[in-house]
Design an enzyme around this catalytic site. Structure first.
Site, PDB file in Angstrom:
ATOM      1  N   TYR A 147       0.607  -1.053  -0.122  1.00  0.00           N
ATOM      2  CA  TYR A 147      -0.774   0.078  -0.304  1.00  0.00           C
ATOM      3  C   TYR A 147       0.415   1.207   0.117  1.00  0.00           C
ATOM      4  O   TYR A 147       0.180   2.611  -0.980  1.00  0.00           O
ATOM      5  CB  TYR A 147      -0.946   0.713   0.710  1.00  0.00           C
ATOM      6  CG  TYR A 147      -1.753   0.806   1.807  1.00  0.00           C
ATOM      7  CD1 TYR A 147      -2.608   2.160   0.777  1.00  0.00           C
ATOM      8  CD2 TYR A 147      -1.410   1.867   2.255  1.00  0.00           C
ATOM      9  CE1 TYR A 147      -3.202   3.027   0.712  1.00  0.00           C
ATOM     10  CE2 TYR A 147      -1.976   3.889   2.777  1.00  0.00           C
ATOM     11  CZ  TYR A 147      -2.705   3.609   1.591  1.00  0.00           C
ATOM     12  OH  TYR A 147      -3.957   4.797   1.943  1.00  0.00           O
ATOM     13  N   LYS A 151       1.277   3.747  -2.871  1.00  0.00           N
ATOM     14  CA  LYS A 151       0.329   5.110  -3.058  1.00  0.00           C
ATOM     15  C   LYS A 151       1.171   6.121  -3.200  1.00  0.00           C
ATOM     16  O   LYS A 151       0.797   7.137  -4.073  1.00  0.00           O
ATOM     17  CB  LYS A 151       0.554   5.611  -1.313  1.00  0.00           C
ATOM     18  CG  LYS A 151      -0.862   5.084  -1.574  1.00  0.00           C
ATOM     19  CD  LYS A 151      -2.543   5.246  -2.096  1.00  0.00           C
ATOM     20  CE  LYS A 151      -2.479   6.027  -1.726  1.00  0.00           C
ATOM     21  NZ  LYS A 151      -3.818   6.906  -2.540  1.00  0.00           N
TER      22      LYS A 151
END
Length: 370
Positions: A147, A151
């Site tokens: 994640y 991002k």
């Protein structure tokens, strides 16, 4: 009131995205929401004139092109926001999906693209407490998880897409909380506290963090759609509440207001990390398709590391001045909780109507803060 424009919002069926849709309509903008077929759009449909729903998703290039037609601005809040899954799943949702949306927005003639990023884009695998982080902080060379890594990559694509005719920027709200959140860190923590299953993971220290009430995140997003392009083009900004929060004291206080006993027992931080590694290892042997491990190293890090952010750049360039104090936010949250039937109705995931969207498009905060 800002000059009305046509705004495309992704993630509008989620927590932040839904509040963005409300605020854009209140300000007189025309809103188009990209919604997955089968997702629960009842609340959005009830918002009335000024909002159009376009079925599609970030994997469907044709649907993105349809959604972007005639839009001046894109607010991109959809993402895979969980702490489990393969690198390919995160790449598809967070990186490739964002690239497709950028392409569709430019082709449709949009002039502004606001990306809802995350401070987790700067989260190192191994680090201690970090206070007063500002935008000069570099991306890590080794990210905490998929994640965080995706991002960061998506954010860099967005910022590098900035041109004189296509203004892009990224906002990094941390730990978004407030009414209508059923799946984020706060309702999950309170649910565990209410069930007597939340130990105090602080290790006896003050875990100092920056959180962001949803109204403050929305305010920053709307400002980013309207301020002069030369101020913000190609830049990223931390967004947070004005207050620095003692995380475990905050959880205990909110829990007490809802009749919950405080977290107990107190667990040393080192023991918590060892336990999280063991739980993750066991979970990987028999993973659940719908949920992640009950305790992860990522969640543990967010709950035991002191991490605060300097929002001076957002104040300077966006004119950001958090409209919602933490005291106001807690009061409003309690009113909403009581209005929907109490803590039992809040501290459990909503049951969506129809087919449940896959994790790749959920825009709630998952098991931990963004």
């Amino acid at each position: 009131m800002a000059v009305p424009v046509n705004i495309l919002i992704t993630g509008a069926t989620g927590f932040l995205g839904g509040h963005l849709a409300d605020a854009c309509l209140r300000d007189g903008h025309r809103v188009r929401a990209l919604v997955r077929p089968g997702s629960d759009t009842a609340r959005l449909s009830a918002l009335g004139p000024g909002l159009d729903l376009v079925p599609g998703d970030l994997a469907d290039t044709a649907s993105l092109a349809r959604a972007a037609i005639g839009c001046d601005t894109v607010l991109h809040s959809a993402a895979r926001v969980v702490d489990h899954g393969s690198r390919a799943q995160f790449e598809e949702a967070n990186v490739t999906g964002t690239q497709r949306l950028l392409t569709a927005a430019r082709a449709a003639g949009a002039t502004r693209f606001v990306f809802v990023s995350s401070p987790s884009a700067l989260m190192h695998l191994r680090e201690g407490d970090r206070l007063g982080i500002d935008e000069s902080t570099p991306y890590p060379t080794r990210f905490f998880n998929h994640y965080c890594a995706t991002k960061a990559v998506a954010e860099q694509y967005v910022l590098s897409a900035n041109t004189p005719d296509f203004t892009t920027c990224a906002l990094r709200p941390r730990g978004i909380w407030g009414p209508r959140d059923h799946a984020g860190f706060l309702p999950r923590m309170i649910a565990s506290m209410r069930a007597g299953r939340l130990p105090d993971l602080s290790g006896g220290k003050r875990v100092r963090v920056s959180l962001c009430h949803v109204d403050n995140a929305v305010d920053a997003c709307l400002r980013a759609t309207a301020v002069p392009a030369e101020r913000i083009g190609g830049k990223a900004y931390f967004v947070a509440d004005r207050e620095e929060t003692d995380l475990w004291a905050f959880l205990t206080r909110v829990g007490a207001l809802l009749g919950c006993a405080p977290p107990h027992p107190r667990v040393p931080v080192a023991a918590t990390r060892i336990l999280a590694e063991a739980v993750e290892a066991v979970w990987r042997l028999r993973p659940s398709a719908g949920t992640g491990p009950p305790l992860s190293r990522y969640t543990t890090a967010l709950l035991t590391r002191s991490t605060t952010y300097d929002t001076g750049a957002a104040r300077r360039d966006l004119g950001y001045d958090p409209p919602r104090t933490q005291e106001d936010g807690v009061s409003g949250l309690l009113r909403w909780i009581h209005g929907i039937g109490g803590v039992e109705a809040w501290a459990r995931p909503e049951k969506p109507q129809g087919r449940k969207p896959p994790a790749s498009t959920r825009t709630d905060q998952g098991s931990s803060p963004r």
